[in-house]
Design a protein around this motif. Structure first.
Motif, PDB file in Angstrom:
ATOM      1  N   VAL A 299       2.380   2.988   2.788  1.00 40.84           N
ATOM      2  CA  VAL A 299       3.033   2.055   2.519  1.00 40.84           C
ATOM      3  C   VAL A 299       3.408   1.883   1.097  1.00 40.84           C
ATOM      4  O   VAL A 299       2.894   2.616   0.370  1.00 40.84           O
ATOM      5  CB  VAL A 299       1.638   0.796   2.428  1.00 40.84           C
ATOM      6  CG1 VAL A 299       1.888  -0.266   1.931  1.00 40.84           C
ATOM      7  CG2 VAL A 299       0.971   1.166   3.512  1.00 40.84           C
ATOM      8  N   ALA A 300       4.261   0.659   0.736  1.00 34.95           N
ATOM      9  CA  ALA A 300       4.896   0.583  -0.778  1.00 34.95           C
ATOM     10  C   ALA A 300       4.819  -0.488  -1.300  1.00 34.95           C
ATOM     11  O   ALA A 300       5.085  -1.605  -0.285  1.00 34.95           O
ATOM     12  CB  ALA A 300       6.107   1.440  -0.865  1.00 34.95           C
ATOM     13  N   VAL A 301       4.971  -1.454  -2.807  1.00 36.02           N
ATOM     14  CA  VAL A 301       5.419  -2.457  -2.644  1.00 36.02           C
ATOM     15  C   VAL A 301       6.899  -2.254  -4.070  1.00 36.02           C
ATOM     16  O   VAL A 301       6.857  -1.787  -4.767  1.00 36.02           O
ATOM     17  CB  VAL A 301       4.106  -2.568  -3.874  1.00 36.02           C
ATOM     18  CG1 VAL A 301       4.187  -4.574  -4.453  1.00 36.02           C
ATOM     19  CG2 VAL A 301       2.950  -2.694  -3.533  1.00 36.02           C
ATOM     20  N   TRP A 302       7.082  -3.195  -3.637  1.00 36.43           N
ATOM     21  CA  TRP A 302       8.652  -3.483  -4.341  1.00 36.43           C
ATOM     22  C   TRP A 302       9.002  -4.663  -4.886  1.00 36.43           C
ATOM     23  O   TRP A 302       8.140  -5.802  -4.412  1.00 36.43           O
ATOM     24  CB  TRP A 302       9.709  -3.324  -4.073  1.00 36.43           C
ATOM     25  CG  TRP A 302       9.453  -1.673  -2.280  1.00 36.43           C
ATOM     26  CD1 TRP A 302       9.004  -1.622  -1.429  1.00 36.43           C
ATOM     27  CD2 TRP A 302      10.696  -0.648  -3.328  1.00 36.43           C
ATOM     28  NE1 TRP A 302       9.064  -0.208  -1.543  1.00 36.43           N
ATOM     29  CE2 TRP A 302      10.269   0.444  -1.778  1.00 36.43           C
ATOM     30  CE3 TRP A 302      11.606  -0.371  -4.125  1.00 36.43           C
ATOM     31  CZ2 TRP A 302      10.727   1.497  -2.490  1.00 36.43           C
ATOM     32  CZ3 TRP A 302      12.587   0.441  -3.974  1.00 36.43           C
ATOM     33  CH2 TRP A 302      12.046   2.419  -3.466  1.00 36.43           C
ATOM     34  N   ASN A 303       9.284  -5.051  -5.788  1.00 35.52           N
ATOM     35  CA  ASN A 303       9.897  -6.343  -6.083  1.00 35.52           C
ATOM     36  C   ASN A 303      11.581  -6.216  -5.957  1.00 35.52           C
ATOM     37  O   ASN A 303      12.573  -5.232  -5.775  1.00 35.52           O
ATOM     38  CB  ASN A 303       9.629  -6.019  -7.975  1.00 35.52           C
ATOM     39  CG  ASN A 303      10.459  -5.701  -8.664  1.00 35.52           C
ATOM     40  OD1 ASN A 303      11.985  -4.975  -8.486  1.00 35.52           O
ATOM     41  ND2 ASN A 303      10.251  -5.002 -10.148  1.00 35.52           N
ATOM     42  N   PHE A 304      11.957  -7.507  -6.629  1.00 33.74           N
ATOM     43  CA  PHE A 304      13.057  -7.858  -5.744  1.00 33.74           C
ATOM     44  C   PHE A 304      13.825  -7.442  -7.032  1.00 33.74           C
ATOM     45  O   PHE A 304      15.573  -7.876  -7.088  1.00 33.74           O
ATOM     46  CB  PHE A 304      13.672  -9.784  -6.399  1.00 33.74           C
ATOM     47  CG  PHE A 304      12.518  -9.793  -4.842  1.00 33.74           C
ATOM     48  CD1 PHE A 304      13.332  -9.815  -3.460  1.00 33.74           C
ATOM     49  CD2 PHE A 304      11.597  -9.991  -4.779  1.00 33.74           C
ATOM     50  CE1 PHE A 304      13.288 -10.255  -2.489  1.00 33.74           C
ATOM     51  CE2 PHE A 304      10.685 -10.644  -3.489  1.00 33.74           C
ATOM     52  CZ  PHE A 304      11.084 -10.706  -2.309  1.00 33.74           C
TER      53      PHE A 304
END
Length: 303
Positions: free
Chosen positions: A175-180
């Motif tokens: 799982v990874a979290v990204w911004n725009f």
């Protein structure tokens, strides 16, 4: 539709039918959108999408299926994705309230490359083609950001975090979290998912979107030294990636609640309850985790 109070009383006939005028058999469908308070239906027989009010199920407007390949719903708007041409894909943004067109545009494509995905998050459009960079397009300003294929590989699933203006990606059990802006915000230190293909039935995001709870691979090994078929339930902080709690079969602090009079005859050990979990839900009000397994049993985990 049937109220919960009638379901609890096993009075299923007390409900009332919905969408009787619609032919929703496959490939038709019905999608409930609680964010916008709308219901989207598709009748494959008539080739028409219809939008209803979720409060009273009254009909609002229809969308003819003229070369519409897919519809994506975000807060306040809908994105219509039409059949692609060799060099571009036509797109239309509608107001979710009344169906009026807000913008019609074409997104240029690389010829001969299949589209891995097109996803929408508010005014951001994410487009990824086979062996190409991820493109993040602001549909209002037309600003385009590209993330290299070496940095962003095609995930198997997304979860958008509307409260935090971020998105989760799932790929190869990670799982990874990204911004725009295309920046990696978080990677997780101890959150290796059980399912290779990311079954979101085994993933829960809290209402505040600060925690992710998932059925994960366990470090434990079977008695014969082979990989264990028993997983664990891991709870991690989305912004830091830290594992803050875990339900594991080898945790000595875990105990089974004593049986009560009239309790069912089927009773699981802790390892059995953590084997082949197929569904997971967290009741935030009661601070309880519910899991279901392939044996058709439901287990409650309470602190």
């Amino acid at each position: 539709m049937c109220s919960f109070r009638y379901i609890r009383r096993d009075q299923l006939d007390a409900g009332f039918p919905l969408f009787e005028s619609e032919s929703l058999k496959w490939p038709g469908f019905v999608e409930f959108d609680d964010v916008n308070g709308k219901v989207l239906t598709y009748s494959a027989q008539d080739g028409i999408y219809k939008v209803f009010d979720l409060k009273n199920y009254s009909f609002l407007y229809s969308i003819p299926d003229t070369n519409v390949q897919e519809i994506k719903i975000s807060p306040g708007i809908m994105l219509l994705i039409y059949d692609r041409t060799p060099s571009y894909v036509p797109l239309k943004i509608l107001s979710i309230e009344d169906g009026k067109p807000l913008k019609l545009f074409k997104h240029l494509l690389h010829r001969g490359k299949k589209i891995d995905f097109i996803e929408q998050f508010n005014e951001k459009l994410l487009v990824k083609q086979e062996d190409e960079n991820l493109q993040i397009l602001d549909v209002r300003s037309s600003e385009l950001i590209e993330i290299s294929i070496e940095k962003f590989m095609t995930p198997s699933a997304f979860i958008f975090l509307y409260e935090n203006n971020l998105f989760l990606t799932f790929r190869n059990r990670t799982v990874a979290v990204w911004n725009f802006r295309g920046e990696l915000v978080t990677s997780f230190e101890d959150h290796l998912l059980w399912h290779q293909d990311c079954s979101t039935n085994n993933i829960y995001i809290t209402t505040d979107q600060d925690l992710i709870i998932s059925y994960c691979k366990s470090d434990a090994a079977a008695d014969d030294g082979t990989a264990s078929s028993i997983g664990s339930i891991n709870m991690s902080d989305i912004m830091t990636g830290k594992c803050i709690a875990k339900i594991a079969a080898n945790d000595p602090a875990l105990t089974i609640a004593p049986r009560k009079n009239g309790s069912p005859s089927i009773w699981s050990s802790i390892p059995e309850a953590l084997e082949d979990v197929t569904a997971l839900f967290y009741d935030e009000d009661r601070n309880e985790i519910y899991t279901g397994n392939s044996q058709g049993l439901v287990h409650v985990w309470s602190s």
